[in-house]
Scaffold this motif. Sequence first.
Motif, short mmCIF file in Angstrom:
data_model
loop_
_atom_site.label_atom_id
_atom_site.label_comp_id
_atom_site.label_asym_id
_atom_site.label_seq_id
_atom_site.Cartn_x
_atom_site.Cartn_y
_atom_site.Cartn_z
N GLY A 275 0.82 -1.20 0.00
CA GLY A 275 0.00 0.00 0.00
C GLY A 275 0.85 1.25 0.00
O GLY A 275 2.06 1.19 0.22
N TYR A 276 0.24 2.39 -0.29
CA TYR A 276 0.96 3.66 -0.26
C TYR A 276 -0.03 4.80 -0.09
O TYR A 276 -1.24 4.64 -0.29
CB TYR A 276 1.77 3.86 -1.55
N ALA A 277 0.49 5.93 0.28
CA ALA A 277 -0.30 7.16 0.34
C ALA A 277 0.58 8.31 -0.13
O ALA A 277 1.76 8.38 0.20
CB ALA A 277 -0.77 7.43 1.76
N ARG A 278 0.01 9.18 -0.93
CA ARG A 278 0.72 10.39 -1.40
C ARG A 278 -0.19 11.57 -1.14
O ARG A 278 -1.31 11.63 -1.66
CB ARG A 278 1.04 10.30 -2.89
N VAL A 279 0.25 12.50 -0.31
CA VAL A 279 -0.57 13.65 0.07
C VAL A 279 0.19 14.92 -0.26
O VAL A 279 1.32 15.12 0.21
CB VAL A 279 -0.91 13.62 1.58
N MET A 280 -0.41 15.77 -1.08
CA MET A 280 0.23 17.01 -1.50
C MET A 280 -0.56 18.21 -0.99
O MET A 280 -1.80 18.20 -1.01
CB MET A 280 0.32 17.07 -3.03
N VAL A 281 0.14 19.22 -0.55
CA VAL A 281 -0.52 20.42 -0.03
C VAL A 281 -1.48 21.01 -1.06
O VAL A 281 -1.11 21.23 -2.21
CB VAL A 281 0.52 21.50 0.36
N GLY A 282 -2.72 21.22 -0.64
CA GLY A 282 -3.69 21.89 -1.49
C GLY A 282 -4.26 21.07 -2.61
O GLY A 282 -5.05 21.57 -3.41
N GLU A 283 -3.91 19.79 -2.68
CA GLU A 283 -4.38 18.95 -3.77
C GLU A 283 -5.90 18.91 -3.81
O GLU A 283 -6.56 18.66 -2.82
CB GLU A 283 -3.82 17.53 -3.58
#
Length: 302
Positions: A275-283
Amino acid sequence: MTVTAQMVKELRESTGAGMMDAKRALTETNGDMEAAVDWLRTKGLAKAAKKADRVAAEGLIGVAVSNGKGVAVEINSETDFVAKNADFQALVNEVTNVALTTGNDIEVLKAAHLNGKPVYEVINEAIARIGENMTLRRMHILEGDTIVSYVHNSVGDGLGKIGVLVALKGPADKAQAIGRQFAMHIAATAPLSLSEATLEPSILERELAVQTAKALEENASSAKPKPEQVIHNNIIPGRMKKFLAENTLLGQAFVINPDLTVEQAAKEAGVEITGYARVMVGEGIEKKEEDFAAEVAKALQG
C-alpha cells in the motif's frame, strides 16, 4: 453557459491545448471542464489529466511513522510565508504525532488532546497568535509490516509539500533500504492506484470511453481504415494497457531503473509493496482567481 476567458485559460493550463481548441471544447461541452478535457483528448489535442494540479492552499504536510503505522497530515495556511514560520511548523509536527494515536478520522483527530487541550483549540490559538487562518484539512493512516516515509520540498524533519508513505512486506532491512526509493518514485509520478485491481472503476470507464471514441474517430478519418474488430480487439486494449502501465504504481517504470517496473524492482529486492499514500498540499482545492481591480472598485462603491 457562457464560456469565459478564465475558463479557457484554466483548460489550456491543465491540458496544453491551444486557445481556440480549448474554447471550442468548452463550447461543445457547455462549459463542463471535465467533459472538455475528454473532448480534447478524443480529438488528440490534450494529454491525459490524472488529477487537478491547481493547488490553491498553502501549508505543510507532516509525516510520522511508529511501529508499523504511518500518518500523513495536511494543515493549510493562507500564505507560504506562514508555512515557513517556526511556530506553524512546530504545530504541524505536534498534530502529526498526535495523529499516530488516533484512528483514520479527521474529526477524532480534531477532538484529540494536545498539551491538555483539544487539537482544534490549539489550532485556533495559533490562528490568533500568528494572525492567519489555518485548517486541519485531512489525514491518511497507513499500516503494514514496514512503513517508510518521505517528504518532498522538505522544510524540516517530517515536514514538506508532499508527504509519501509506503507499506512493504518482507525483511525489514531490505524494505527500509529500497522503501525510500519507492517513496521518492511515488512523489515524482503520483500514481492513481497501487494496481489495476485497486483503481476506481469510474476512472477506467472514463478512460475506456475516451480511448474508444478517439480510436474510432482516427480510424474513420484514416486513408486506410482498419476493420472495427481490429480497433476493438487490438488497438483499444493496447491503449488501455499503456494507460494502466503509466498510472498504476506496480505497473510504472521504476524511475531509478526504467528497465524494471516497480513491481519487478520490489521482487528483485525481496519485498512486496502492499500500500501507499501520497498527500500534497492543497491537492484538489481550486484557487479562486481574484480580480483585484474589481475588488477595489466594489469596495469603493460601498
